[in-house]
Design a protein around this motif. Structure first.
Motif, mmCIF file in Angstrom:
data_model
loop_
_atom_site.group_PDB
_atom_site.id
_atom_site.type_symbol
_atom_site.label_atom_id
_atom_site.label_comp_id
_atom_site.label_asym_id
_atom_site.label_seq_id
_atom_site.Cartn_x
_atom_site.Cartn_y
_atom_site.Cartn_z
ATOM 1 N N MET A 1 0.832 -1.180 0.000
ATOM 2 C CA MET A 1 0.000 0.000 0.000
ATOM 3 C C MET A 1 0.871 1.235 0.000
ATOM 4 S SD MET A 1 -1.200 0.956 3.872
ATOM 5 C CE MET A 1 -1.357 2.652 3.380
ATOM 6 N N GLY A 2 0.288 2.337 -0.430
ATOM 7 C CA GLY A 2 0.968 3.618 -0.437
ATOM 8 C C GLY A 2 0.319 4.534 -1.451
ATOM 9 N N VAL A 3 0.675 5.797 -1.385
ATOM 10 C CA VAL A 3 0.102 6.750 -2.329
ATOM 11 C C VAL A 3 0.644 6.471 -3.729
ATOM 12 C CG1 VAL A 3 -0.208 8.531 -0.566
ATOM 13 C CG2 VAL A 3 1.889 8.493 -1.926
ATOM 14 N N SER A 4 -0.026 7.028 -4.709
ATOM 15 C CA SER A 4 0.422 6.882 -6.089
ATOM 16 C C SER A 4 1.845 7.425 -6.214
ATOM 17 C CB SER A 4 -0.521 7.665 -7.012
ATOM 18 O OG SER A 4 -0.189 7.446 -8.350
ATOM 19 N N GLY A 5 2.705 6.671 -6.874
ATOM 20 C CA GLY A 5 4.088 7.085 -7.049
ATOM 21 C C GLY A 5 5.032 6.567 -5.985
ATOM 22 N N SER A 6 4.513 5.804 -5.024
ATOM 23 C CA SER A 6 5.378 5.287 -3.952
ATOM 24 C C SER A 6 6.175 4.056 -4.387
ATOM 25 C CB SER A 6 4.557 4.964 -2.698
ATOM 26 O OG SER A 6 3.585 3.980 -2.973
ATOM 27 N N GLY A 7 5.854 3.514 -5.550
ATOM 28 C CA GLY A 7 6.610 2.366 -6.057
ATOM 29 C C GLY A 7 5.903 1.038 -5.884
ATOM 30 N N LYS A 8 4.610 1.070 -5.671
ATOM 31 C CA LYS A 8 3.869 -0.168 -5.389
ATOM 32 C C LYS A 8 4.051 -1.215 -6.483
ATOM 33 C CE LYS A 8 -0.110 1.863 -4.927
ATOM 34 N NZ LYS A 8 0.266 3.280 -5.054
ATOM 35 N N THR A 9 3.849 -0.840 -7.729
ATOM 36 C CA THR A 9 3.922 -1.817 -8.818
ATOM 37 C C THR A 9 5.335 -2.368 -8.972
ATOM 38 O OG1 THR A 9 2.077 -0.758 -9.952
ATOM 39 C CG2 THR A 9 3.497 -2.180 -11.282
ATOM 40 N N THR A 10 6.311 -1.488 -8.949
ATOM 41 C CA THR A 10 7.705 -1.921 -9.099
ATOM 42 C C THR A 10 8.115 -2.860 -7.975
ATOM 43 O OG1 THR A 10 8.280 0.126 -10.245
ATOM 44 C CG2 THR A 10 10.103 -1.117 -9.239
ATOM 45 N N VAL A 11 7.879 -2.432 -6.743
ATOM 46 C CA VAL A 11 8.296 -3.229 -5.583
ATOM 47 C C VAL A 11 7.503 -4.526 -5.507
ATOM 48 C CG1 VAL A 11 8.366 -3.275 -3.055
ATOM 49 C CG2 VAL A 11 9.160 -1.247 -4.290
ATOM 50 N N ALA A 12 6.198 -4.462 -5.717
ATOM 51 C CA ALA A 12 5.363 -5.663 -5.596
ATOM 52 C C ALA A 12 5.695 -6.700 -6.660
ATOM 53 C CB ALA A 12 3.887 -5.290 -5.676
ATOM 54 N N SER A 13 5.971 -6.258 -7.878
ATOM 55 C CA SER A 13 6.315 -7.237 -8.914
ATOM 56 C C SER A 13 7.659 -7.896 -8.607
ATOM 57 C CB SER A 13 6.304 -6.600 -10.310
ATOM 58 O OG SER A 13 7.242 -5.553 -10.410
ATOM 59 N N LEU A 14 8.616 -7.123 -8.107
ATOM 60 C CA LEU A 14 9.902 -7.705 -7.693
ATOM 61 C C LEU A 14 9.728 -8.643 -6.505
ATOM 62 C CD1 LEU A 14 12.242 -4.573 -7.952
ATOM 63 C CD2 LEU A 14 12.306 -6.614 -9.409
ATOM 64 N N GLN A 124 -4.299 12.582 -2.160
ATOM 65 C CA GLN A 124 -3.889 11.271 -1.651
ATOM 66 C C GLN A 124 -3.258 11.410 -0.264
ATOM 67 O OE1 GLN A 124 -2.156 8.240 -4.028
ATOM 68 N NE2 GLN A 124 -4.274 8.051 -4.706
ATOM 69 N N PHE A 125 -2.382 12.379 -0.098
ATOM 70 C CA PHE A 125 -1.762 12.581 1.218
ATOM 71 C C PHE A 125 -2.779 13.068 2.246
ATOM 72 C CE2 PHE A 125 2.399 12.014 -0.695
ATOM 73 C CZ PHE A 125 3.098 11.414 0.333
ATOM 74 N N ALA A 126 -3.760 13.864 1.805
ATOM 75 C CA ALA A 126 -4.797 14.320 2.731
ATOM 76 C C ALA A 126 -5.663 13.151 3.187
ATOM 77 C CB ALA A 126 -5.664 15.393 2.065
ATOM 78 N N THR A 127 -5.866 12.176 2.320
ATOM 79 C CA THR A 127 -6.693 11.008 2.620
ATOM 80 C C THR A 127 -5.935 9.962 3.431
ATOM 81 O OG1 THR A 127 -7.951 11.337 0.580
ATOM 82 C CG2 THR A 127 -8.049 9.136 1.559
ATOM 83 N N LEU A 128 -4.621 9.894 3.249
ATOM 84 C CA LEU A 128 -3.800 8.845 3.852
ATOM 85 C C LEU A 128 -3.953 8.757 5.361
ATOM 86 C CD1 LEU A 128 -1.558 6.669 3.625
ATOM 87 C CD2 LEU A 128 0.104 8.542 3.818
ATOM 88 N N GLN A 129 -4.317 7.561 5.813
ATOM 89 C CA GLN A 129 -4.299 7.222 7.233
ATOM 90 C C GLN A 129 -3.246 6.124 7.367
ATOM 91 O OE1 GLN A 129 -8.325 5.905 7.858
ATOM 92 N NE2 GLN A 129 -9.122 7.970 8.022
ATOM 93 N N GLU A 130 -2.110 6.478 7.919
ATOM 94 C CA GLU A 130 -1.042 5.483 8.027
ATOM 95 C C GLU A 130 -1.534 4.303 8.865
ATOM 96 O OE1 GLU A 130 2.551 7.424 9.324
ATOM 97 O OE2 GLU A 130 2.946 8.064 7.261
ATOM 98 N N PRO A 131 -1.078 3.099 8.532
ATOM 99 C CA PRO A 131 -1.531 1.912 9.262
ATOM 100 C C PRO A 131 -1.191 1.983 10.746
ATOM 101 C CG PRO A 131 -0.225 1.283 7.347
ATOM 102 C CD PRO A 131 -0.127 2.762 7.470
ATOM 103 N N ALA A 132 -2.135 1.546 11.553
ATOM 104 C CA ALA A 132 -1.949 1.490 13.001
ATOM 105 C C ALA A 132 -1.207 0.210 13.377
ATOM 106 C CB ALA A 132 -3.310 1.530 13.694
ATOM 107 N N GLU A 133 -0.623 0.215 14.552
ATOM 108 C CA GLU A 133 0.161 -0.924 15.025
ATOM 109 C C GLU A 133 -0.639 -2.224 15.005
ATOM 110 O OE1 GLU A 133 2.385 -2.204 19.111
ATOM 111 O OE2 GLU A 133 2.571 -0.103 18.477
#
Length: 160
Positions: A1-14, A124-133
């Motif tokens: 997960m992450g905002v657009s441009g955080s590298g989700k597709t690149t990292v997840a495919s690797l 996206q950053f305004a919407t982002l709720q970082e994951p809780a513990e």
């Protein structure tokens, strides 16, 4: 997960390649209406997102029912979205690709082949709720090169 441009597709495919499992880009599961809305610069509403989140959850459940592993990308910016996708699925790990708005803005301006315009990054950053513990996230910094990010994720998965 992450905002657009955080590298989700690149990292997840690797990551999927490294783990020898399936990969699914969550963006490919968006209804066409959602893609058109984003392409026009209009942020999605929670109502717009629900069918998409349900499609991702269904994809994950298909892997689980077949005893398969997989890696799927999804921005999952709000806790209520992650509750649909991860919920009480204890064998599903949440990975949060965390980066600064300045770094991600630079990445988005260099990207030309994606439907998500740079103008939606603020929302996206305004919407982002970082994951809780209690969501048990694997949080990784997106500053290093993708292969090093994958190494960090794999180490954290092995510890679980």
């Amino acid at each position: 997960m992450g905002v657009s441009g955080s590298g989700k597709t690149t990292v997840a495919s690797l990551l999927a390649e490294r783990l020898g499992c399936a990969f699914q880009d969550g963006d490919d599961l968006h209804p066409r209406e959602n893609v058109e809305k984003m392409r026009s610069g209009t942020p999605l509403t929670d109502t717009d997102r629900l069918p998409w989140l349900q499609a991702i959850a269904h994809h994950i459940d298909g892997w689980r029912e077949r005893g398969e592993a997989g890696v799927v990308t999804c921005s999952s910016l709000k806790r209520i979205y992650r509750d649909v996708i991860v919920g009480d699925r204890r064998n599903v790990a949440l990975v949060y690709l965390k980066g600064t708005q300045a770094l991600i803005h630079g990445r988005l301006t260099a990207r030309t082949s994606h439907f998500m315009p740079v103008g939606l990054l603020d929302s996206q950053f305004a919407t982002l709720q970082e994951p809780a513990e209690e969501e048990r996230p694997i949080v990784v910094d997106i500053g290093p090169e993708p292969a090093r990010i994958v190494d960090a994720i794999v180490r954290r998965l092995e510890r679980r």
